[in-house]
Structure formats: structure tokens, C-alpha cells
Design a protein around this motif. Structure first.
Motif, PDB file in Angstrom:
ATOM      1  N   PRO A  70       0.809  -1.223   0.000  1.00 24.34           N
ATOM      2  CA  PRO A  70       0.000   0.000   0.000  1.00 24.34           C
ATOM      3  C   PRO A  70       0.842   1.273   0.000  1.00 24.34           C
ATOM      4  CG  PRO A  70      -0.090  -1.068   2.151  1.00 24.34           C
ATOM      5  CD  PRO A  70       0.677  -1.994   1.252  1.00 24.34           C
ATOM      6  N   TYR A  71       2.095   1.186   0.434  1.00 23.32           N
ATOM      7  CA  TYR A  71       3.038   2.313   0.361  1.00 23.32           C
ATOM      8  C   TYR A  71       4.434   1.722   0.466  1.00 23.32           C
ATOM      9  CZ  TYR A  71       2.882   1.806   5.481  1.00 23.32           C
ATOM     10  OH  TYR A  71       2.910   1.306   6.761  1.00 23.32           O
ATOM     11  N   GLY A  72       5.418   2.517   0.114  1.00 22.30           N
ATOM     12  CA  GLY A  72       6.794   2.029   0.180  1.00 22.30           C
ATOM     13  C   GLY A  72       7.178   1.737   1.611  1.00 22.30           C
ATOM     14  N   LEU A  76      11.449  10.610   9.107  1.00 21.36           N
ATOM     15  CA  LEU A  76      10.049  10.181   9.243  1.00 21.36           C
ATOM     16  C   LEU A  76       9.603   9.287   8.092  1.00 21.36           C
ATOM     17  CD1 LEU A  76       8.376  13.436  10.605  1.00 21.36           C
ATOM     18  CD2 LEU A  76       9.367  11.519  11.879  1.00 21.36           C
ATOM     19  N   HIS A  77       9.928   9.679   6.877  1.00 14.24           N
ATOM     20  CA  HIS A  77       9.572   8.863   5.718  1.00 14.24           C
ATOM     21  C   HIS A  77      10.847   8.403   5.011  1.00 14.24           C
ATOM     22  CE1 HIS A  77       5.084  10.247   5.300  1.00 14.24           C
ATOM     23  NE2 HIS A  77       5.296   9.427   6.301  1.00 14.24           N
ATOM     24  N   TYR A  78      11.704   7.759   5.763  1.00 15.17           N
ATOM     25  CA  TYR A  78      12.988   7.260   5.221  1.00 15.17           C
ATOM     26  C   TYR A  78      12.704   6.362   4.006  1.00 15.17           C
ATOM     27  CZ  TYR A  78      17.304   4.561   4.987  1.00 15.17           C
ATOM     28  OH  TYR A  78      18.450   3.941   4.555  1.00 15.17           O
ATOM     29  N   VAL A 126      10.210  -0.174  11.563  1.00 15.59           N
ATOM     30  CA  VAL A 126       9.553  -0.576  10.310  1.00 15.59           C
ATOM     31  C   VAL A 126       8.157   0.016  10.297  1.00 15.59           C
ATOM     32  CG1 VAL A 126       8.670  -2.493   8.925  1.00 15.59           C
ATOM     33  CG2 VAL A 126      10.873  -2.714  10.066  1.00 15.59           C
ATOM     34  N   ASP A 127       7.885   0.799   9.263  1.00 19.62           N
ATOM     35  CA  ASP A 127       6.536   1.326   9.017  1.00 19.62           C
ATOM     36  C   ASP A 127       6.110   0.716   7.696  1.00 19.62           C
ATOM     37  OD1 ASP A 127       4.265   2.775   8.345  1.00 19.62           O
ATOM     38  OD2 ASP A 127       5.077   4.711   8.987  1.00 19.62           O
ATOM     39  N   ALA A 128       5.254  -0.295   7.776  1.00 20.10           N
ATOM     40  CA  ALA A 128       4.913  -1.051   6.567  1.00 20.10           C
ATOM     41  C   ALA A 128       3.555  -1.697   6.754  1.00 20.10           C
ATOM     42  CB  ALA A 128       5.966  -2.124   6.318  1.00 20.10           C
ATOM     43  N   SER A 165      -3.327  -1.843   5.361  1.00 17.99           N
ATOM     44  CA  SER A 165      -2.945  -1.647   6.760  1.00 17.99           C
ATOM     45  C   SER A 165      -1.734  -0.721   6.781  1.00 17.99           C
ATOM     46  CB  SER A 165      -2.642  -2.973   7.468  1.00 17.99           C
ATOM     47  OG  SER A 165      -1.653  -3.699   6.779  1.00 17.99           O
ATOM     48  N   ASP A 166      -1.502  -0.110   7.909  1.00 18.46           N
ATOM     49  CA  ASP A 166      -0.429   0.870   8.074  1.00 18.46           C
ATOM     50  C   ASP A 166       0.079   0.693   9.499  1.00 18.46           C
ATOM     51  OD1 ASP A 166       1.221   3.071   8.071  1.00 18.46           O
ATOM     52  OD2 ASP A 166      -0.375   4.556   7.945  1.00 18.46           O
ATOM     53  N   ILE A 167       1.197  -0.012   9.624  1.00 20.86           N
ATOM     54  CA  ILE A 167       1.651  -0.489  10.937  1.00 20.86           C
ATOM     55  C   ILE A 167       3.104  -0.079  11.151  1.00 20.86           C
ATOM     56  CG2 ILE A 167       2.089  -2.567  12.333  1.00 20.86           C
ATOM     57  CD1 ILE A 167      -0.056  -4.007  10.592  1.00 20.86           C
ATOM     58  N   GLY A 213      -2.187  10.739  13.475  1.00 16.96           N
ATOM     59  CA  GLY A 213      -2.691   9.692  12.578  1.00 16.96           C
ATOM     60  C   GLY A 213      -3.646  10.244  11.542  1.00 16.96           C
ATOM     61  N   HIS A 214      -4.429   9.345  10.968  1.00 22.67           N
ATOM     62  CA  HIS A 214      -5.231   9.679   9.788  1.00 22.67           C
ATOM     63  C   HIS A 214      -6.280   8.606   9.571  1.00 22.67           C
ATOM     64  CE1 HIS A 214      -2.702   6.578   7.882  1.00 22.67           C
ATOM     65  NE2 HIS A 214      -1.706   7.141   8.537  1.00 22.67           N
ATOM     66  N   LEU A 215      -7.203   8.886   8.679  1.00 21.97           N
ATOM     67  CA  LEU A 215      -8.167   7.875   8.248  1.00 21.97           C
ATOM     68  C   LEU A 215      -7.425   6.811   7.438  1.00 21.97           C
ATOM     69  CD1 LEU A 215     -11.053  10.201   7.002  1.00 21.97           C
ATOM     70  CD2 LEU A 215     -11.145   8.735   9.034  1.00 21.97           C
ATOM     71  N   VAL A 250      -4.063   4.669   2.059  1.00 24.70           N
ATOM     72  CA  VAL A 250      -3.391   4.674   3.371  1.00 24.70           C
ATOM     73  C   VAL A 250      -3.764   5.948   4.119  1.00 24.70           C
ATOM     74  CG1 VAL A 250      -1.178   4.653   4.549  1.00 24.70           C
ATOM     75  CG2 VAL A 250      -1.546   3.219   2.558  1.00 24.70           C
ATOM     76  N   HIS A 251      -3.710   7.059   3.418  1.00 24.66           N
ATOM     77  CA  HIS A 251      -4.243   8.302   3.983  1.00 24.66           C
ATOM     78  C   HIS A 251      -5.593   8.517   3.305  1.00 24.66           C
ATOM     79  CE1 HIS A 251       0.250   9.425   4.615  1.00 24.66           C
ATOM     80  NE2 HIS A 251      -0.213   8.699   5.603  1.00 24.66           N
ATOM     81  N   ASP A 252      -6.617   7.910   3.856  1.00 22.35           N
ATOM     82  CA  ASP A 252      -7.913   7.913   3.179  1.00 22.35           C
ATOM     83  C   ASP A 252      -8.465   9.341   3.122  1.00 22.35           C
ATOM     84  OD1 ASP A 252      -9.556   6.230   1.752  1.00 22.35           O
ATOM     85  OD2 ASP A 252     -10.644   5.436   3.479  1.00 22.35           O
ATOM     86  N   ILE A 296      -3.315   5.336  14.969  1.00 21.20           N
ATOM     87  CA  ILE A 296      -2.792   6.054  16.136  1.00 21.20           C
ATOM     88  C   ILE A 296      -1.304   5.756  16.159  1.00 21.20           C
ATOM     89  CG2 ILE A 296      -2.798   6.211  18.655  1.00 21.20           C
ATOM     90  CD1 ILE A 296      -5.306   7.460  17.513  1.00 21.20           C
ATOM     91  N   GLU A 297      -0.499   6.784  15.881  1.00 17.48           N
ATOM     92  CA  GLU A 297       0.912   6.552  15.618  1.00 17.48           C
ATOM     93  C   GLU A 297       1.820   7.592  16.253  1.00 17.48           C
ATOM     94  OE1 GLU A 297       2.038   7.359  11.433  1.00 17.48           O
ATOM     95  OE2 GLU A 297      -0.105   7.357  10.991  1.00 17.48           O
ATOM     96  N   PRO A 298       1.836   7.629  17.592  1.00 18.24           N
ATOM     97  CA  PRO A 298       2.760   8.568  18.231  1.00 18.24           C
ATOM     98  C   PRO A 298       4.208   8.166  17.987  1.00 18.24           C
ATOM     99  CG  PRO A 298       1.882   7.049  19.861  1.00 18.24           C
ATOM    100  CD  PRO A 298       1.144   6.763  18.572  1.00 18.24           C
ATOM    101  N   ILE A 323       5.170   3.908  17.123  1.00 15.96           N
ATOM    102  CA  ILE A 323       4.316   2.728  17.268  1.00 15.96           C
ATOM    103  C   ILE A 323       2.968   3.098  16.665  1.00 15.96           C
ATOM    104  CG2 ILE A 323       3.221   1.134  18.897  1.00 15.96           C
ATOM    105  CD1 ILE A 323       5.597   1.817  20.829  1.00 15.96           C
ATOM    106  N   GLU A 324       2.540   2.323  15.689  1.00 17.53           N
ATOM    107  CA  GLU A 324       1.341   2.678  14.915  1.00 17.53           C
ATOM    108  C   GLU A 324       0.410   1.480  14.797  1.00 17.53           C
ATOM    109  OE1 GLU A 324       2.129   3.689  10.788  1.00 17.53           O
ATOM    110  OE2 GLU A 324       0.194   4.702  10.632  1.00 17.53           O
ATOM    111  N   ASP A 325      -0.827   1.697  15.242  1.00 14.53           N
ATOM    112  CA  ASP A 325      -1.873   0.681  15.115  1.00 14.53           C
ATOM    113  C   ASP A 325      -3.025   1.225  14.282  1.00 14.53           C
ATOM    114  OD1 ASP A 325      -0.528  -1.065  16.797  1.00 14.53           O
ATOM    115  OD2 ASP A 325      -1.680  -0.508  18.584  1.00 14.53           O
TER     116      ASP A 325
HETATM  117  N1  GLY Z   1       3.075   5.068   6.552  1.00 12.19           N
HETATM  118  C1  GLY Z   1       2.752   6.438   6.499  1.00 12.19           C
HETATM  119  C2  GLY Z   1       2.001   6.838   7.676  1.00 12.19           C
HETATM  120  O1  GLY Z   1       2.139   6.251   8.710  1.00 12.19           O
HETATM  121  O2  GLY Z   1       1.172   7.705   7.629  1.00 12.19           O
END
Ligand code: GLY
Ligand code: MN
Ligand code: MN
Length: 449
Positions: free
Chosen positions: A218-220, A232-234, A250-252, A261-263, A341-343, A348-350, A386-388, A425-427
Motif C-alpha cells: 500500500p506504500y513504500g 520520518l519517511h525514510y 519498520v513502518d509497513a 494496513s499501516d503499521i 494519525g489519519h483515516l 493509506v491516507h484515506d 494512532i501513531e505517536p 508505534i502505529e496501530d
Molecule cells: N506510513 C505512512 C504513515 O504512517 O502515515
């Protein structure tokens, strides 16, 4: 129906959920068409795009409006036609092409719900799109076919984008699947880190585990060792492992039928100070997740994340300052310079994160927080991340050094932790009707434990 117990392996339940999903999209579309004074909605899947002066295509990115209806993500040139009182029409382009693998003949759980028209050439779709009346045509300009030229009327798009934030049971199922796939691959990436692999090697371990090719992500993937975790977006993946692998961020994510998903997970090497930071951030993240409840203004969760960061900075002795003073002086923004975070959904960023209502309008971001991507009040069925994070970003630390707050910073500890880059950490979290939210990502990790 409690859709949280349904999996795609349960065909009857899947069928029921998908039918209800389509009925909801039909209802939303008829409402939007009525508001805009249109008779039909035409949706282009999009066209394949090529590098300038070249014959190499970019990875095809379907129009999210298209994959909202059908689980098709490798289908350029196809179209949907949605009309009040009609079964949705799918004009399915299946070219005769021996250079590439064309789309397979349509099959699967979704097919029976469409008036299906299979054509061999993109142009052959045209007569099935030339309908009487006022047509809302959604797509990029380059998807135009004859006199069917995308007009993307805001009167129709706004209500659709506003409504899309609330997911159907079918969408929640797909988002859970995407989280399950991503969680499995994250565990593989952590094993690869412990084996001392390079960023590129960890990335390959991730792909192998989730069974997705790079082009299907869904994203690199962000795969960051050591100081790279502070970017942030290495966007690179070194082939050479560093002399010492101290930390892995890892943000994947993964895809299921077009849903993402965005974890993010951060792993340390056992260093006590960095592990204390991960543990403190994990506890803070869970408290923020718990705020994903109907009626809560998402901006308040973002502001709460800065209070949490202030608490972590003080608790760990990174900044020895009163928490309120840290907030007032913008100290937390030096360590958390992005939104909470985001929708999440088809994108991924709805889309629709700032919408004031179905007619459009914008809900402002809180003053001083330009990177927040969601400002709406939460409703049941919304799925958000939710990704602080808490990072040691040299550029921002230099600025902090020039402020009066610098005297309260333990710079020796900052130097030590800077070698680890930072923590995020992102859920992926679904807001429920009442009570605590559903944490799609933590549930997925728990199921693997
Ligand atoms: N993976 C990009 C973001 O967390 O918004
Ligand atoms: Mn995210
Ligand atoms: Mn992410």
C-alpha cells in the motif's frame, strides 16, 4: 452481525457482508447523485501511466472509487456505472495481449452482483457508458474516453468522500485481513533484524512473509536501522548492514482486496535506556488508542499525544521540565513533529479527513500543528491510525538547543538515544458504537503470539 469473527474463509458470511456493503454504497451514491442533480455515476478504474519518453509503466494505482465497489486492483481501463434502481454495471476490459498477463476472466464472490460486460479493447467500453441524462464521471483527466470526460463534480464527490470515512462490515473484514498480513510480516522483519540483516534484507524478509511483491504494497516500506529511524519517511534501504544494528523502525503495511494496513513497530537491541523509551511509548500509545471513541474530536487525541510525549520526556529524564511548560514552549514538537494519525481504508491516507460535512468545508487543524491529517469528530465505523512517535532529529534538536528550554535537556542522554533514531508505534483502530475501540493491529499480533 458481529463481523469481527468473520473471515473470508466463511463464504456465506462474506457474501452477506459484501451484499450489505454494496447496498450501502448504492444508497450513498443515490443520495450523492440526488444532491448534485445527476442521473448516473461513472467511475473510471484509471489508465496505466508511463515514464516520460519511455515505454515503462509505473505501478498501476486504481481509482479508489473503483475499488470501493469491486476487489480489482490490476484492471486499468475498466469502468463502473451506478444508476439509481439498477444493478451496478461493470465494463471489464480484458485485452488480448501476449506481451502482458491480462486480467483473468471475472470470477469470485463479487461477480454475481454486477451487470458484467467484458470487452477486449478500452475503446469498446464507450457505448456502455454513453447513457442519457446528467453524468457524474469520476476519474483522472487521462481516463477520458470519447465524450466520456471526467468532470468529478464536487456536489457528488463531497458526500461520497465524507461518508467513506465510516466503513462497512465488509471493509472492516478486509482491513482486519490487511492488519493480519502486516503483523505477520512485521514479526519476520524483527527476526531479520536480530539476525543482523541489512535494511534491504529486512525488507525482503517482510515481503517474503506477507507474500506480497513490492508493487503490491500500500506504500513504500520504511525500513530504518539506527539513526535512519529519525527520518520520518525514510525512503531508502541500504544493502549493507551497519557495523552495529541498534534499533529497527519498520513502518509497513499490506493490502487485502484493495484495503490497506499501516503499521509501525520499533525494536531495540536490549539497551536499557532505549527499551525504557519503547516501553513508555507503548504505554502512551495504548492510552491514546483508548480515546478512539464515538463523539471524540480527533484533534483532541492529537493534542493528548503531545501531553503524553511531555510525560515520557520527563519520566525518562530526557527533558527535566514541567510538562505544561514543555507544551507551552513547543518542546514536544521538537520530538514529535507529525500528526497522531489519519483515516485508513482504500487509501493509506484515506480521503475526507478534514471535511466539515457532506457538502465540503474544512475543519481547521489546531494552531501550530500543520501536519495533522484528520480533524473530524469520530463516528462508529471510522478506522484511524494512532501513531505517536518520539525522535531524535538533528535538525530539530539544533533548533531546540537555541531555545531557553535547552538548559533542561539532558544532552548526554539525547546523544546516547540519537544513535537509535527514535520510536514510532502505529496501530489501525476502529471506532465502535460504544465502549473501547477495536485495535485491528494489536488483535492481529495477539493472534500470532
Ligand atoms: N506510513 C505512512 C504513515 O504512517 O502515515
Ligand atoms: Mn500512518
Ligand atoms: Mn505508517
Amino acid at each position: 452481525m458481529n463481523s469481527s469473527r468473520i473471515t473470508a474463509a466463511d463464504p456465506n458470511a462474506l457474501h452477506t457482508l459484501y451484499e450489505a456493503h454494496l447496498a450501502e454504497q448504492q444508497r450513498r451514491t443515490e443520495h450523492a447523485l440526488r444532491r448534485g442533480g445527476f442521473d448516473a455515476l461513472l467511475i473510471a478504474s484509471g489508465i496505466e501511466k508511463f515514464a516520460f519518453l519511455d515505454d515503462r509503466p509505473y505501478v498501476f494505482q486504481p481509482n479508489p472509487h473503483f475499488k470501493l465497489w469491486v476487489p480489482l486492483v490490476r484492471h486499468p481501463d475498466s469502468w463502473l456505472v451506478i444508476r439509481p434502481g439498477h444493478k451496478p454495471r461493470l465494463v471489464y476490459v480484458q485485452p488480448e495481449d501476449y506481451w502482458h498477463v491480462p486480467p483473468e476472466a471475472p470470477s469470485g464472490f463479487w461477480v454475481e452482483h454486477f451487470e458484467l460486460i467484458v470487452v477486449r479493447k478500452a475503446e469498446e467500453a464507450l457505448p456502455y457508458l454513453q447513457l442519457p441524462g446528467n453524468l457524474a464521471i469520476v476519474g483522472e483527466a487521462d481516463a477520458a474516453l470519447g465524450d466520456i470526460i471526467p468532470n468529478n463534480p464536487p456536489e457528488v464527490l463531497n458526500p461520497l468522500h465524507y461518508a467513506r470515512a465510516v466503513k462497512t462490515g465488509y471493509e472492516l473484514l478486509r482491513l482486519r485481513e490487511a492488519s493480519a498480513l502486516g503483523a505477520k510480516a512485521h514479526l519476520a522483519s524483527q527476526r531479520a533484524f536480530r539476525d543482523g540483516l541489512s535494511e534491504a534484507g529486512i525488507h525482503r524478509a517482510y515481503l517474503e512473509s506477507c507474500g506480497l511483491a513490492e508493487r503490491d504494497l500500500p506504500y513504500g516500506n520504511i525500513v530504518a536501522l539506527n539513526e535512519h529511524a529519525a527520518v520520518l519517511h525514510y525512503q531508502y534501504q541500504d544493502e549493507r548492514a551497519p557495523a552495529q544494528s541498534l534499533s529497527l523502525l519498520v513502518d509497513a503495511g499490506a493490502h487485502s482486496c484493495g484495503y490497506a494496513s499501516d503499521i509501525t513497530r520499533t525494536t531495540g537491541n536490549g539497551d536499557a535506556a532505549f527499551q525504557a523509551l519503547i516501553d513508555a511509548m507503548d504505554a502512551a500509545q495504548l492510552r491514546l488508542v483508548d480515546q478512539v471513541r464515538a463523539g471524540v474530536d480527533y484533534r483532541d487525541i492529537h493534542l493528548a499525544s503531545h501531553r503524553e510525549i511531555a510525560g515520557v520526556l520527563r519520566q525518562l529524564g530526557i527533558v527535566k521540565m514541567d510538562e505544561e511548560a514543555m507544551l507551552a514552549q513547543g518542546v514536544t514538537s521538537a520530538f514529535l513533529p507529525h500528526g497522531i494519525g489519519h483515516l485508513l481504508g482504500l487509501q493509506v491516507h484515506d480521503i475526507g479527513g478534514f471535511m466539515a460535512g457532506e457538502d465540503g468545508g474544512t475543519i481547521a487543524k489546531p494552531q501550530g500543528h500543520p501536519y495533522l491529517r484528520l480533524t473530524r469528530v469520530l463516528q462508529p465505523g471510522m478506522v484511524v491510525t494512532i501513531e505517536p512517535g518520539l525522535y531524535f532529529i538533528p535538525m530539530l534538536l539544533e533548533k531546540l538547543r537555541a531555545t531557553p528550554a535547552a538548559a533542561s535537556v539532558d544532552w548526554a542522554l539525547v546523544k546516547h538515544l540519537s544513535a537509535f533514531g527514535g520510536v514510532r508505534i502505529e496501530d489501525d483502530v476502529a471506532c465502535r458504537e460504544a465502549g473501547a475501540p477495536e485495535n485491528l493491529t494489536r488483535d492481529a499480533f495477539a493472534a500470532l503470539a
